[in-house]
Design a protein around this motif. Structure first.
Motif, PDB file in Angstrom:
ATOM      1  N   LYS A 187     -11.625  24.364  76.863  1.00 18.10           N
ATOM      2  CA  LYS A 187     -11.765  24.007  78.267  1.00 18.10           C
ATOM      3  C   LYS A 187     -10.996  24.944  79.216  1.00 18.10           C
ATOM      4  O   LYS A 187     -11.558  25.331  80.251  1.00 18.10           O
ATOM      5  N   PRO A 188      -9.759  25.324  78.910  1.00 22.11           N
ATOM      6  CA  PRO A 188      -9.052  26.204  79.855  1.00 22.11           C
ATOM      7  C   PRO A 188      -9.825  27.501  80.123  1.00 22.11           C
ATOM      8  O   PRO A 188      -9.955  27.918  81.280  1.00 22.11           O
ATOM      9  N   ALA A 189     -10.353  28.112  79.052  1.00 25.57           N
ATOM     10  CA  ALA A 189     -11.113  29.357  79.226  1.00 25.57           C
ATOM     11  C   ALA A 189     -12.384  29.091  80.025  1.00 25.57           C
ATOM     12  O   ALA A 189     -12.777  29.879  80.899  1.00 25.57           O
ATOM     13  N   LEU A 190     -13.013  27.959  79.758  1.00 28.36           N
ATOM     14  CA  LEU A 190     -14.249  27.615  80.466  1.00 28.36           C
ATOM     15  C   LEU A 190     -13.967  27.383  81.957  1.00 28.36           C
ATOM     16  O   LEU A 190     -14.736  27.832  82.821  1.00 28.36           O
ATOM     17  N   LEU A 191     -12.867  26.719  82.249  1.00 28.92           N
ATOM     18  CA  LEU A 191     -12.523  26.454  83.657  1.00 28.92           C
ATOM     19  C   LEU A 191     -12.334  27.762  84.428  1.00 28.92           C
ATOM     20  O   LEU A 191     -12.689  27.857  85.605  1.00 28.92           O
ATOM     21  N   GLU A 192     -11.808  28.788  83.750  1.00 27.53           N
ATOM     22  CA  GLU A 192     -11.674  30.106  84.398  1.00 27.53           C
ATOM     23  C   GLU A 192     -13.050  30.677  84.730  1.00 27.53           C
ATOM     24  O   GLU A 192     -13.249  31.267  85.790  1.00 27.53           O
ATOM     25  N   VAL A 193     -14.007  30.502  83.812  1.00 27.24           N
ATOM     26  CA  VAL A 193     -15.371  30.997  84.051  1.00 27.24           C
ATOM     27  C   VAL A 193     -15.995  30.271  85.239  1.00 27.24           C
ATOM     28  O   VAL A 193     -16.617  30.891  86.111  1.00 27.24           O
ATOM     29  N   LEU A 194     -15.804  28.963  85.283  1.00 24.96           N
ATOM     30  CA  LEU A 194     -16.445  28.156  86.327  1.00 24.96           C
ATOM     31  C   LEU A 194     -16.027  28.617  87.722  1.00 24.96           C
ATOM     32  O   LEU A 194     -16.821  28.567  88.666  1.00 24.96           O
ATOM     33  N   LYS A 195     -14.785  29.084  87.847  1.00 26.83           N
ATOM     34  CA  LYS A 195     -14.298  29.570  89.156  1.00 26.83           C
ATOM     35  C   LYS A 195     -15.120  30.754  89.657  1.00 26.83           C
ATOM     36  O   LYS A 195     -15.196  30.991  90.854  1.00 26.83           O
ATOM     37  N   GLY A 196     -15.721  31.507  88.721  1.00 28.95           N
ATOM     38  CA  GLY A 196     -16.477  32.697  89.117  1.00 28.95           C
ATOM     39  C   GLY A 196     -17.975  32.485  89.181  1.00 28.95           C
ATOM     40  O   GLY A 196     -18.734  33.435  89.353  1.00 28.95           O
ATOM     41  N   LEU A 197     -18.419  31.230  89.042  1.00 27.63           N
ATOM     42  CA  LEU A 197     -19.862  30.948  89.035  1.00 27.63           C
ATOM     43  C   LEU A 197     -20.347  30.386  90.369  1.00 27.63           C
ATOM     44  O   LEU A 197     -19.680  29.548  90.971  1.00 27.63           O
ATOM     45  N   ASP A 198     -21.530  30.828  90.791  1.00 26.03           N
ATOM     46  CA  ASP A 198     -22.196  30.168  91.918  1.00 26.03           C
ATOM     47  C   ASP A 198     -22.952  28.935  91.444  1.00 26.03           C
ATOM     48  O   ASP A 198     -22.990  27.919  92.115  1.00 26.03           O
ATOM     49  N   ILE A 199     -23.589  29.062  90.279  1.00 27.66           N
ATOM     50  CA  ILE A 199     -24.446  27.986  89.761  1.00 27.66           C
ATOM     51  C   ILE A 199     -24.164  27.777  88.278  1.00 27.66           C
ATOM     52  O   ILE A 199     -24.200  28.729  87.491  1.00 27.66           O
ATOM     53  N   LEU A 200     -23.919  26.534  87.910  1.00 30.30           N
ATOM     54  CA  LEU A 200     -23.795  26.187  86.496  1.00 30.30           C
ATOM     55  C   LEU A 200     -25.038  25.390  86.102  1.00 30.30           C
ATOM     56  O   LEU A 200     -25.470  24.497  86.838  1.00 30.30           O
ATOM     57  N   LEU A 201     -25.621  25.737  84.953  1.00 31.66           N
ATOM     58  CA  LEU A 201     -26.784  24.991  84.430  1.00 31.66           C
ATOM     59  C   LEU A 201     -26.402  24.377  83.094  1.00 31.66           C
ATOM     60  O   LEU A 201     -26.162  25.122  82.131  1.00 31.66           O
ATOM     61  N   ILE A 202     -26.338  23.054  83.025  1.00 30.68           N
ATOM     62  CA  ILE A 202     -25.986  22.381  81.780  1.00 30.68           C
ATOM     63  C   ILE A 202     -26.838  21.117  81.636  1.00 30.68           C
ATOM     64  O   ILE A 202     -27.578  20.764  82.556  1.00 30.68           O
ATOM     65  N   ASN A 203     -26.732  20.430  80.498  1.00 28.69           N
ATOM     66  CA  ASN A 203     -27.509  19.201  80.355  1.00 28.69           C
ATOM     67  C   ASN A 203     -26.671  17.967  80.730  1.00 28.69           C
ATOM     68  O   ASN A 203     -25.485  18.080  81.015  1.00 28.69           O
ATOM     69  N   ASP A 204     -27.312  16.823  80.737  1.00 30.12           N
ATOM     70  CA  ASP A 204     -26.681  15.546  81.103  1.00 30.12           C
ATOM     71  C   ASP A 204     -25.367  15.291  80.372  1.00 30.12           C
ATOM     72  O   ASP A 204     -24.346  14.966  80.971  1.00 30.12           O
ATOM     73  N   THR A 205     -25.456  15.386  79.038  1.00 34.42           N
ATOM     74  CA  THR A 205     -24.299  15.065  78.193  1.00 34.42           C
ATOM     75  C   THR A 205     -23.149  16.006  78.515  1.00 34.42           C
ATOM     76  O   THR A 205     -21.987  15.591  78.611  1.00 34.42           O
ATOM     77  N   GLU A 206     -23.475  17.286  78.692  1.00 33.52           N
ATOM     78  CA  GLU A 206     -22.436  18.275  78.988  1.00 33.52           C
ATOM     79  C   GLU A 206     -21.809  18.009  80.358  1.00 33.52           C
ATOM     80  O   GLU A 206     -20.590  18.107  80.524  1.00 33.52           O
ATOM     81  N   ALA A 207     -22.628  17.648  81.342  1.00 30.98           N
ATOM     82  CA  ALA A 207     -22.103  17.376  82.691  1.00 30.98           C
ATOM     83  C   ALA A 207     -21.156  16.183  82.655  1.00 30.98           C
ATOM     84  O   ALA A 207     -20.071  16.204  83.253  1.00 30.98           O
ATOM     85  N   ARG A 208     -21.571  15.138  81.943  1.00 35.46           N
ATOM     86  CA  ARG A 208     -20.732  13.931  81.863  1.00 35.46           C
ATOM     87  C   ARG A 208     -19.445  14.223  81.107  1.00 35.46           C
ATOM     88  O   ARG A 208     -18.375  13.735  81.461  1.00 35.46           O
ATOM     89  N   MET A 209     -19.549  15.018  80.053  1.00 38.27           N
ATOM     90  CA  MET A 209     -18.371  15.355  79.250  1.00 38.27           C
ATOM     91  C   MET A 209     -17.397  16.226  80.049  1.00 38.27           C
ATOM     92  O   MET A 209     -16.186  15.991  80.063  1.00 38.27           O
ATOM     93  N   LEU A 210     -17.943  17.217  80.740  1.00 38.80           N
ATOM     94  CA  LEU A 210     -17.094  18.132  81.513  1.00 38.80           C
ATOM     95  C   LEU A 210     -16.358  17.385  82.620  1.00 38.80           C
ATOM     96  O   LEU A 210     -15.187  17.634  82.900  1.00 38.80           O
TER      97      LEU A 210
END
Lengths: 307, 307
Positions: free
Chosen positions: A154-177
Motif C-alpha cells: 500500500k505505501p508504494a501504491l499510495l505514492e503512485v496514486l498521487k501522480g495519477l489523474d485517473i485510476l481504473l479499478i474494480n468494485d472489490t479493489e475500490a472498496r478494499m483501497l
C-alpha cells in the motif's frame, strides 16, 4: 495523440466452459494496446522472453502499435494459467510463472518522449512510479492496480496514486483501497488519495466514472454505464484492460477533454470490453474493425438511452 | 388507469448498520402501492390482523390508495424480522410469522373490476393465479416471485407465468428459473415460459428489460439502466417492490405503451427504489413528492446519457 502504456505481455492458458486455449497472447498491456490502437497511436513498454516470436510481434504491428519499448530478455515470457470453470466472473489461478517479468526494469525509448498520454497497467507500483517520474511530459496519466498491491504494497501504491489523474479499478479493489463498502463514499476516499477521477469497473454490470467533488456539481459529474449485454462470454480475461484501452484510447483521440468526451470514453470502454470476451484471448480484438466498434457503440446507446 | 395489486402487507423489524427499526409498516404490496401511487390510482388486495390500526390505514389513505380490498382478519398481521448487519445487499431472515397471511384468500372488491392494470406481488403462485383468473379484464398483467416458489412450487409458478405480460425478478431468480447462468440466454428461456417481457433487477447495479424476440429487432429492444448512485443505503428492504411500483405505475399513467414509455418506466422504477432505501421501511416513500421524483429522474438521466 500518442499513448505510452507500460505493463505485462504474457502467454495465458485459459479454461472456460467454452473450451481450453493454450498459450494465448495476453497480458494487461497487450489487451490495453490492442483496444486503444483503434483510437490513437500506441507505444508499449514491456518485457518478453525468447518464446515471443514474429507471430506475436505481428499481432502488434498489424495494429500499428510501436513495440520499440518491448525488451527481449533471455528466458521465457510471463505465463499465467487460469480456470473459469467454476465461476465465469472470477478466474481461479492455477499457475503463474513470472519468468523474465521478475526482473522487469521498464526502459522508455527516446522516441516515446512526446507521448501526452500515459497508462500504467497493473504492475508493481514501484515500477509504475518509476515510469511516471521518467515521463514528466505526460498530460493525462491513468493507471490500474490489483488487490495484491492494495493489500501488501500500500505505501508504494499510495505514492503512485498521487501522480495519477485517473485510476481504473474494480468494485472489490475500490472498496478494499478505501475501506468502505459504499461505493460513492469509497470513490470519494480513493480520490482523496490523489486521482481526480476514478473509474470503477463492475464486470458484467458496467462501470461508474466518479469525479472529485466540485462545489455544487458533485453528483451530476458522476457517470454510469451498464455493460453491453452478450449472449456468450467465452473468456472474460482481459475485459478490464480492454475497457481501459477503449476508454483511454478514445480520450487520446479527442481534441479537447470535455465532460462529453469522458462519457463517450466510458461507452467505448464498455464496447471494447464486450468484444474481448466474445472469443479466447485477443482473438476478437485482432479481427474487429473500427466500423464494428462504432456500430456496437450506436447499438449500446440505443440500449441505454431514453430517446 | 387504475392498478390492482395483490400481495403482502406486513410489519418488519429490521436491523442495518444504521440502526434498528421495530415493526415498520412494510410488505411487498405496501411498497408497491406507495411507489405506484405517485403515477396512477392504486387498489390493494391484502389481509391484515387486529394490530393494523388507523395509523397504518392513514399511510395508504394519504396516498389515496384504495384499501377496500384489505381484509381485516382475527389475529396478527404478517411479521418479518431481518438483519443486514453482515451484508447490506442481502437480508438474513431472523423470524417469519405468517399470522393471518397463512389463511389468505384474496377477495376482489366489485369496485376494482375496471382495473386495466394488475400486479401480482410475490405470494403463493396458487393465489396469484386465482387473482389473475378473477380479473379477466386486466389489459397488462405483471408479477414478481422468489427463489422459494421457483425451487419448491415450480409447476404452480409456471401456470402463473403463462398469464403474465411482464415478470419482474432479480438476477439469481432469473438464473434459477431458467437454469442458465448467462442472463441473456436465461431471459430468453424465461420469456419462453409465457411473459413477453422480463425485467431483471440487479440490486445496486440497476436493471435490464428484455423483450421477447421480434424478427430482426431482438437486441435493440433490450434496455439497460444502472442504479442511481447513493451515498447512504439505510435499509434496502422494499427496493425491488418500489422499483416494480414505479415501473408499473408509470406505465399505467401513459396513454399508450410505446417502447419509450417502457424505457422511462425503467428509469422511474430505479428512482423509486433509490428513494425507498434512503430511510427505514416506507418512511421515505411517505415524505417525498412527485417533484422530488421528477428532479431525481432528470438527474438520473444526466448521470447516464451521453448528451
Amino acid at each position: 495523440m500518442p499513448i505510452t502504456v507500460v505493463g505485462s505481455v504474457a502467454f495465458d492458458t485459459v479454461e472456460t466452459p467454452f473450451g481450453r486455449h493454450e498459450r494465448c497472447l495476453a497480458g494487461a498491456a497487450t489487451y490495453f494496446s490492442l483496444a486503444a490502437s483503434f483510437f490513437a497511436p500506441v507505444r508499449i513498454i514491456a518485457v518478453v522472453g525468447e518464446d515471443f516470436t514474429a507471430a506475436e510481434e505481428a499481432v502488434f504491428s498489424a495494429r500499428k502499435i510501436d513495440t520499440r519499448g518491448i525488451e527481449r530478455a533471455p528466458g521465457k515470457t510471463f505465463f499465467w494459467q487460469g480456470s473459469y470453470l467454476e465461476n465465469l466472473n472470477e478466474a481461479r489461478t492455477l499457475r503463474t510463472d513470472l519468468n523474465v517479468f521478475a526482473g522487469f526494469e521498464p526502459k522508455i525509448p527516446a522516441s516515446y518522449a512526446d507521448s501526452d498520454f500515459l497508462f500504467l497497467a497493473n504492475i508493481d507500483p514501484v515500477l509504475q512510479r518509476r515510469v511516471r517520474e521518467a515521463t514528466p511530459q505526460a498530460k493525462l496519466v491513468a493507471g490500474d492496480t490489483m488487490n495484491y498491491w492494495i493489500k501488501d504494497h500500500k505505501p508504494a501504491l499510495l505514492e503512485v496514486l498521487k501522480g495519477l489523474d485517473i485510476l481504473l479499478i474494480n468494485d472489490t479493489e475500490a472498496r478494499m483501497l478505501a475501506g468502505n463498502s459504499n461505493l460513492v463514499l469509497a470513490a470519494r476516499a480513493v480520490m482523496a488519495m490523489g486521482p481526480r477521477m476514478l473509474v470503477v469497473k463492475h464486470g458484467e454490470y458496467g462501470a461508474t466514472l466518479f469525479h472529485k467533488a466540485v462545489a455544487g456539481a458533485q453528483e451530476s459529474r458522476t457517470f454510469k454505464t451498464p455493460a453491453f449485454p452478450l449472449e456468450q462470454v467465452v473468456d472474460p480475461t482481459g475485459a478490464g484492460d480492454s475497457f481501459a484501452g477503449g476508454f483511454f484510447g478514445y480520450l487520446a483521440s479527442q481534441p479537447e477533454l470535455t465532460p462529453g468526451a469522458f462519457r463517450r470514453a466510458m461507452f467505448y470502454g464498455s464496447v471494447m470490453g464486450s468484444f474481448t470476451v466474445e472469443r479466447f484471448g485477443t482473438d476478437r480484438l485482432q479481427e474487429i474493425t473500427r466500423k464494428d466498434i462504432d456500430e456496437r457503440f450506436n447499438l449500446f446507446r440505443e440500449l441505454t438511452h431514453l430517446d
